[in-house]
Design an enzyme around this catalytic site. Structure first.
Site, short mmCIF file in Angstrom:
data_model
loop_
_atom_site.label_atom_id
_atom_site.label_comp_id
_atom_site.label_asym_id
_atom_site.label_seq_id
_atom_site.Cartn_x
_atom_site.Cartn_y
_atom_site.Cartn_z
CG ASN A 51 -1.63 1.32 1.43
OD1 ASN A 51 -2.45 1.72 0.59
ND2 ASN A 51 -1.31 2.04 2.51
NE ARG A 108 -10.86 1.04 -0.03
CZ ARG A 108 -12.13 0.67 -0.16
NH1 ARG A 108 -12.95 1.33 -0.94
NH2 ARG A 108 -12.57 -0.40 0.49
CG ASP A 147 0.58 -4.04 6.01
OD1 ASP A 147 0.25 -4.38 7.16
OD2 ASP A 147 0.97 -2.89 5.73
CD GLU A 183 -4.01 -5.06 8.62
OE1 GLU A 183 -3.93 -4.72 9.80
OE2 GLU A 183 -3.58 -4.34 7.69
#
Ligand code: QV4
Ligand code: CA
Length: 460
Positions: A51, A108, A147, A183
């Site tokens: 991410n 996000r 993750d 996750e």
């Protein structure tokens, strides 16, 4: 990954490159471990941080000697440049960080605690991530824990996962895909839900450990007998999507969600009970935690046992099977280890013969296994219980191990006798260190059933 002065454990959540070099070792050592594990049927899943890159800390050098510059947003070892990250405009908050978890776009497209946020809609970014994961697949890993999945758009993440190569045929057979766990912390109350991620793979079910902790602590008037329908009806994912655990590396030290209810190895007695229940209960894909002790306890940043260079120490194994050197190794505790075998054995059978009275419960899994737990403060759990198991003598896998085989098998713990009606007499004191009994058909003793007093415990 980034290198921080006090060597906190969370360094590895700040990538600088996709080189496989860390305080745990080199790429060569990693590849060797994966190879050896695959040979003995142990699969390796990598915690993939895709991410984001490092926190907003300026100019630095990672553990593998790669440089980075967060003012310019550049990571030359990948390489990533400013075009590969979500811009402040796209994010929309003043700070560029996530400020409001009720705003889906923010969660996000903004930075999680200042971690530079990659834009997975860009093909360059997708390709770099895909190459990284394919590299790991080539080395033999079986899949990934992704993750911070909540902080990525599900369709973009899905596209990356679908673009991955099949697993190598040598270890996995033809046409096998990487097993993916996402996750996503969703305990209700936020617009982003765990249900958005079920199309990608298994999803973390954080309610599971939290609720289990509440029940085993007897908080808020919870009782073990209420566990009869533990699962979807408690607000959790359908079983086939859920990835479950009593605690994880975040909430065992109060990072992430979960709060004080979460049970950890610091409270071994009740922790063993909760894990035994989880492993005997047919809900979700279960994960057992394995940790290290850290001091002082309030310092939630303390890294793993390491040498003076900060390199993670090898785990020494004691004669009794437990770990030394400040490694907790919950997965080696007899009560937990043996319940993993129980779970694998009873897979596919239903819960039968449920019995619950306050904080005492018992149930069987088909005609293969039986578990009884006494979490009452003062009452002994005693009486004749229907186990569903064939007649014979069984070694309780909580208090001991069955060693030897056939007629020479013997039990290092207590032996239970199941009669021709499938009934057994149990007696579990409320002050016992392990107030549980678990028997299963793989621990059925031969005719020369014998007890010996030595106990191999693995630590607790
Ligand atoms: C701090 C401040 C920021 C500030 C910044 C300025 O908190 O507000 O802007 O400094 O530089 C570490 C520090 C943290 C620091 C950050 C950036 O603890 O204080 O920000 O670095 O320098 C782990 C740790 C974090 C750690 C992070 C990166 O838990 O403490 O942050 O690694 O090293 C949410 C998410 C969920 C997440 C969970 C913890 O939805 O996805 O929080 N869980 C996963 C991992 C977790 C990991 C991350 C995500 C990030 O399980 O271990 O965080 O990769 O619920
Ligand atoms: Ca993001």
């Amino acid at each position: 990954m980034v290198w921080s002065p006090h060597r906190p454990w969370w360094e590895r959540y700040q990538p600088v490159s996709y080189k496989l070099i860390s305080r745990s070792g080199s790429e060569q050592e990693f590849a060797d471990m994966v190879e050896r594990c695959n040979k003995v049927g142990v699969r390796i899943f990598v915690d993939a941080v895709i991410n984001h890159m490092t926190g907003d800390s300026g100019i630095g050098v990672g553990i593998a000697d790669s440089t980075f510059n967060t003012y310019e947003q550049s990571y030359p070892a990948v390489p990533y440049s400013i075009h590969d990250f979500n811009s402040k405009e796209k994010c929309g908050t003043q700070s560029g960080n996530i400020e409001n978890y009720n705003n889906v776009n923010e969660v996000r497209n903004c930075r999680l605690v200042s971690l530079l946020d990659l834009d997975q809609s860009k093909s360059w970014v997708k390709d770099r991530i895909r190459d990284y994961l394919n590299h790991l697949i080539r080395l033999g890993v079986a899949g990934f824990r992704v993750d911070a999945s909540k902080h990525m758009w599900p369709d973009e993440l899905k596209a990356i996962v679908e673009s991955l190569n099949d697993l190598p045929e040598t270890h996995f057979g033809a046409g096998q895909r990487a097993f993916v766990f996402t996750e996503v912390i969703d305990m209700g109350g936020e617009p982003i839900t765990k249900y958005e991620y079920t199309g990608i793979g298994r999803v973390t079910e954080f309610l599971y450990g939290m609720k289990l902790g509440e029940v085993f602590r007897r908080w808020n008037n919870q009782k073990l007998e209420y566990l009869q329908f533990f699962g979807e009806s408690w607000g959790m994912l359908p079983s086939g999507y859920a990835w479950t655990f009593v605690d994880n590396h975040d909430n065992q030290r109060k990072h992430g969600g979960g709060g004080d209810m979460v049970l950890t190895f610091w409270e071994p007695r009740v922790y063993k009970m909760a894990n035994a229940f989880m492993l005997a209960w047919p809900y979700g894909y279960t994960k057992v935690m394995s940790s290290y002790y850290w001091y002082p306890r309030e310092d939630t940043d303390v890294g793993p046992p390491a040498d003076s260079y900060g390199n993670t120490n090898t785990v020494p194994i004691n004669d009794d099977g437990s770990c030394g050197g400040n490694w907790a190794c919950e997965h080696r505790w007899r009560q937990i280890r043996n319940m993993v075998a129980f779970r694998n054995l009873v897979h596919g059978t239903a819960v039968e013969n449920w019995w619950g009275r306050g904080d005492q419960i018992a149930f069987s899994r088909g005609r293969k296994g039986f578990l009884a737990i006494n979490n009452d403060y003062s009452q002994t759990m005693s009486g004749e219980f229907y186990t569903g198991l064939p007649e014979g003598f069984y070694c309780d896998c909580i208090s001991g191990d069955m060693l030897g085989s056939g007629d020479n098998a013997y039990c290092t713990g207590q032996t239970l006798s199941v009669n021709s009606m499938g009934r057994t007499h149990i007696n579990i004191r409320s002050d016992s260190e392990n107030p549980m009994i678990a028997i299963h058909v793989d621990y059925k003793l031969g005719s020369k059933r014998g007890n010996i007093p030595t106990r191999r415990n693995g630590g607790k």
